[in-house]
Design a protein around this motif. Structure first.
Motif, PDB file in Angstrom:
ATOM      1  N   GLY A  11      13.906  -6.213 -40.476  1.00  0.00           N
ATOM      2  CA  GLY A  11      13.327  -7.429 -39.913  1.00  0.00           C
ATOM      3  C   GLY A  11      13.149  -8.465 -41.005  1.00  0.00           C
ATOM      4  N   LYS A  12      12.671  -9.653 -40.642  1.00  0.00           N
ATOM      5  CA  LYS A  12      12.543 -10.763 -41.600  1.00  0.00           C
ATOM      6  C   LYS A  12      11.685 -10.384 -42.806  1.00  0.00           C
ATOM      7  CE  LYS A  12      12.696 -14.461 -38.174  1.00  0.00           C
ATOM      8  NZ  LYS A  12      11.916 -15.564 -37.607  1.00  0.00           N
ATOM      9  N   ASN A  16      12.936  -9.807 -46.697  1.00  0.00           N
ATOM     10  CA  ASN A  16      12.369 -10.601 -47.791  1.00  0.00           C
ATOM     11  C   ASN A  16      11.776  -9.706 -48.876  1.00  0.00           C
ATOM     12  OD1 ASN A  16      13.084 -13.032 -46.633  1.00  0.00           O
ATOM     13  ND2 ASN A  16      11.110 -13.325 -45.632  1.00  0.00           N
ATOM     14  N   GLU A  17      11.125  -8.628 -48.475  1.00  0.00           N
ATOM     15  CA  GLU A  17      10.559  -7.687 -49.455  1.00  0.00           C
ATOM     16  C   GLU A  17      11.659  -7.009 -50.267  1.00  0.00           C
ATOM     17  OE1 GLU A  17       8.224  -5.170 -46.921  1.00  0.00           O
ATOM     18  OE2 GLU A  17       6.453  -6.453 -47.056  1.00  0.00           O
ATOM     19  N   LEU A  18      12.764  -6.642 -49.618  1.00  0.00           N
ATOM     20  CA  LEU A  18      13.878  -6.028 -50.330  1.00  0.00           C
ATOM     21  C   LEU A  18      14.503  -7.006 -51.318  1.00  0.00           C
ATOM     22  CD1 LEU A  18      15.599  -3.972 -47.488  1.00  0.00           C
ATOM     23  CD2 LEU A  18      14.522  -3.058 -49.537  1.00  0.00           C
ATOM     24  N   PHE A  19      14.689  -8.259 -50.890  1.00  0.00           N
ATOM     25  CA  PHE A  19      15.224  -9.267 -51.806  1.00  0.00           C
ATOM     26  C   PHE A  19      14.311  -9.437 -53.015  1.00  0.00           C
ATOM     27  CE2 PHE A  19      18.160 -11.269 -48.637  1.00  0.00           C
ATOM     28  CZ  PHE A  19      19.257 -11.374 -49.476  1.00  0.00           C
ATOM     29  N   GLY A  47      19.118  -0.123 -39.126  1.00  0.00           N
ATOM     30  CA  GLY A  47      19.921  -1.343 -39.043  1.00  0.00           C
ATOM     31  C   GLY A  47      19.027  -2.537 -38.770  1.00  0.00           C
ATOM     32  N   ALA A  48      19.598  -3.569 -38.181  1.00  0.00           N
ATOM     33  CA  ALA A  48      18.829  -4.779 -37.896  1.00  0.00           C
ATOM     34  C   ALA A  48      17.743  -4.488 -36.867  1.00  0.00           C
ATOM     35  CB  ALA A  48      19.752  -5.880 -37.387  1.00  0.00           C
ATOM     36  N   ASP A  49      16.631  -5.191 -36.993  1.00  0.00           N
ATOM     37  CA  ASP A  49      15.529  -5.048 -36.047  1.00  0.00           C
ATOM     38  C   ASP A  49      15.865  -5.851 -34.794  1.00  0.00           C
ATOM     39  OD1 ASP A  49      13.164  -5.137 -34.583  1.00  0.00           O
ATOM     40  OD2 ASP A  49      11.902  -5.213 -36.376  1.00  0.00           O
ATOM     41  N   LEU A  50      16.459  -5.179 -33.805  1.00  0.00           N
ATOM     42  CA  LEU A  50      16.939  -5.872 -32.608  1.00  0.00           C
ATOM     43  C   LEU A  50      15.788  -6.362 -31.726  1.00  0.00           C
ATOM     44  CD1 LEU A  50      20.053  -3.717 -31.666  1.00  0.00           C
ATOM     45  CD2 LEU A  50      19.919  -5.808 -33.044  1.00  0.00           C
ATOM     46  N   LYS A  51      14.631  -5.703 -31.792  1.00  0.00           N
ATOM     47  CA  LYS A  51      13.466  -6.192 -31.036  1.00  0.00           C
ATOM     48  C   LYS A  51      13.021  -7.540 -31.584  1.00  0.00           C
ATOM     49  CE  LYS A  51      11.761  -1.643 -29.717  1.00  0.00           C
ATOM     50  NZ  LYS A  51      10.721  -0.628 -29.907  1.00  0.00           N
ATOM     51  N   GLU A  52      13.003  -7.659 -32.889  1.00  0.00           N
ATOM     52  CA  GLU A  52      12.641  -8.929 -33.507  1.00  0.00           C
ATOM     53  C   GLU A  52      13.709  -9.977 -33.226  1.00  0.00           C
ATOM     54  OE1 GLU A  52      10.741  -9.332 -37.622  1.00  0.00           O
ATOM     55  OE2 GLU A  52      12.798 -10.034 -37.978  1.00  0.00           O
ATOM     56  N   ARG A  53      14.971  -9.560 -33.330  1.00  0.00           N
ATOM     57  CA  ARG A  53      16.069 -10.506 -33.120  1.00  0.00           C
ATOM     58  C   ARG A  53      16.069 -11.056 -31.701  1.00  0.00           C
ATOM     59  NH1 ARG A  53      22.127  -9.166 -34.865  1.00  0.00           N
ATOM     60  NH2 ARG A  53      21.015  -8.650 -36.769  1.00  0.00           N
ATOM     61  N   ALA A  54      15.684 -10.242 -30.732  1.00  0.00           N
ATOM     62  CA  ALA A  54      15.665 -10.692 -29.336  1.00  0.00           C
ATOM     63  C   ALA A  54      14.711 -11.868 -29.133  1.00  0.00           C
ATOM     64  CB  ALA A  54      15.270  -9.532 -28.416  1.00  0.00           C
ATOM     65  N   LYS A  55      13.740 -12.031 -30.027  1.00  0.00           N
ATOM     66  CA  LYS A  55      12.776 -13.129 -29.923  1.00  0.00           C
ATOM     67  C   LYS A  55      13.229 -14.382 -30.671  1.00  0.00           C
ATOM     68  CE  LYS A  55       9.056  -9.766 -29.634  1.00  0.00           C
ATOM     69  NZ  LYS A  55       7.979  -9.105 -30.345  1.00  0.00           N
ATOM     70  N   MET A  56      14.362 -14.307 -31.363  1.00  0.00           N
ATOM     71  CA  MET A  56      14.850 -15.444 -32.144  1.00  0.00           C
ATOM     72  C   MET A  56      15.743 -16.338 -31.294  1.00  0.00           C
ATOM     73  SD  MET A  56      16.157 -13.604 -35.633  1.00  0.00           S
ATOM     74  CE  MET A  56      15.167 -12.420 -36.529  1.00  0.00           C
ATOM     75  N   ASP A  57      15.728 -17.646 -31.617  1.00  0.00           N
ATOM     76  CA  ASP A  57      16.708 -18.525 -30.968  1.00  0.00           C
ATOM     77  C   ASP A  57      18.029 -18.415 -31.736  1.00  0.00           C
ATOM     78  OD1 ASP A  57      16.678 -20.280 -33.229  1.00  0.00           O
ATOM     79  OD2 ASP A  57      15.065 -21.467 -32.353  1.00  0.00           O
ATOM     80  N   ASP A  58      19.070 -19.061 -31.235  1.00  0.00           N
ATOM     81  CA  ASP A  58      20.404 -18.915 -31.820  1.00  0.00           C
ATOM     82  C   ASP A  58      20.445 -19.312 -33.293  1.00  0.00           C
ATOM     83  OD1 ASP A  58      21.244 -18.025 -29.383  1.00  0.00           O
ATOM     84  OD2 ASP A  58      22.380 -19.815 -28.854  1.00  0.00           O
ATOM     85  N   GLU A  62      21.440 -16.892 -36.462  1.00  0.00           N
ATOM     86  CA  GLU A  62      22.503 -17.218 -37.414  1.00  0.00           C
ATOM     87  C   GLU A  62      21.980 -17.176 -38.854  1.00  0.00           C
ATOM     88  OE1 GLU A  62      25.819 -20.686 -38.368  1.00  0.00           O
ATOM     89  OE2 GLU A  62      24.410 -20.968 -36.717  1.00  0.00           O
ATOM     90  N   HIS A  63      20.810 -17.769 -39.085  1.00  0.00           N
ATOM     91  CA  HIS A  63      20.221 -17.767 -40.433  1.00  0.00           C
ATOM     92  C   HIS A  63      19.892 -16.346 -40.884  1.00  0.00           C
ATOM     93  CE1 HIS A  63      17.859 -18.980 -43.894  1.00  0.00           C
ATOM     94  NE2 HIS A  63      16.896 -18.203 -43.450  1.00  0.00           N
ATOM     95  N   PHE A  64      19.315 -15.548 -39.979  1.00  0.00           N
ATOM     96  CA  PHE A  64      18.933 -14.190 -40.342  1.00  0.00           C
ATOM     97  C   PHE A  64      20.159 -13.334 -40.662  1.00  0.00           C
ATOM     98  CE2 PHE A  64      18.018  -9.751 -39.252  1.00  0.00           C
ATOM     99  CZ  PHE A  64      17.007  -9.509 -40.176  1.00  0.00           C
TER     100      PHE A  64
END
Length: 198
Positions: A11-12, A16-19, A47-58, A62-64
Motif C-alpha cells: 500500500g501507499k 513509502n516506508e520501503l523507499f 503484491g499490491a494492496d488491491l483493497k486500497e487501490r479500489a479506493k483510488m481514482d484513475d 497511475e501515480h501509485f
C-alpha cells in the motif's frame, strides 16, 4: 516486512516506508547485501494492496503504479512469486511484463503472465530467474546466511582499484559516442533518445 493484517501487501504507506529504508541503506558504505524478510508467517508479500487501490481514482492509480514500478526497479525477491494480476482482471503494472521476458524468455514469460501461475524459489532458480534458492532454516535467516557466504566468497576476489580502472577505460570509450551525446541532449530536452548504435 510486517503488515500481517494485509499479508504484507504493498500500500501507499508501506511503499513509502520501503523507499525510505532503501534510501538509508543506499548510502551506508557498510551495507553490501540487503535481504527482504517477512515477519508474517507463511507470507512474503501479497503484491499490491488491491483493497486500497479500489479506493483510488484513475490518476492516483497511475501515480501509485509508477511508484511501485520504481520500487521494483530497486529490489527483487526469491520467495514464492508470480504475476497474478491476470487472475484479477488486471495487467502486471510494476514492470513485470518487461522484466520477466528479459529474464526467462518471451514464451515462458507469456505462460506465467497469462496463467497467473505462482512459482517457488526452486522453480525460479531452474528458470534462471534467481541465482540462488535456499530452504528456510529454523532461525529464519537462510537467505542472509547464503548472502553472507557468497559475500565471503567474492570479497577476496575484489580489487576495487582494478575495477575502477576498467570502468574508467569503458567510460572513456563511451564519452565520444554519438549515442551518449544524443542521450544527454534527449535528457536536457525531456524527450526519448533516438539511439543509432554509434
Amino acid at each position: 516486512m510486517n503488515r500481517p493484517h494485509a499479508r504484507n501487501s504493498l500500500g501507499k504507506v508501506f511503499v513509502n516506508e520501503l523507499f525510505s529504508a532503501l534510501e538509508q541503506l543506499r548510502f551506508d558504505e557498510k551495507v553490501r547485501v540487503v535481504v527482504f524478510k517477512s515477519e508474517v508467517q507463511g507470507v512474503f508479500c501479497a503484491g499490491a494492496d488491491l483493497k486500497e487501490r479500489a479506493k483510488m481514482d484513475d490518476a492516483e492509480v497511475e501515480h501509485f503504479v509508477k511508484r511501485l514500478r520504481s520500487l521494483m526497479d530497486e529490489i527483487a525477491s526469491s520467495a514464492k512469486m508470480g504475476l497474478i494480476e491476470t487472475t484479477r482482471g488486471l495487467l502486471p503494472g510494476a514492470g513485470g511484463t518487461q522484466r520477466l521476458p528479459r529474464c526467462v524468455g518471451i514464451g515462458l514469460a507469456k505462460e506465467l503472465i497469462f496463467t497467473g501461475r505462482q512459482i517457488d524459489g526452486q522453480q525460479a532458480f531452474s528458470m534462471g530467474l534467481v541465482n540462488h534458492a535456499v530452504p528456510q532454516n529454523s532461525n529464519g535467516d537462510a537467505a542472509y546466511q547464503r548472502a553472507l557466504a557468497l559475500a565471503k566468497e567474492i570479497l577476496p576476489q575484489v580489487d576495487i582499484a582494478s575495477g575502477m580502472a576498467i570502468e574508467g577505460m569503458c567510460y572513456a570509450q563511451n564519452i565520444p559516442t554519438r549515442d551518449r551525446q544524443e542521450g544527454m541532449a534527449a535528457f536536457r530536452e525531456k524527450r526519448p533518445p533516438q539511439f543509432i548504435g554509434k
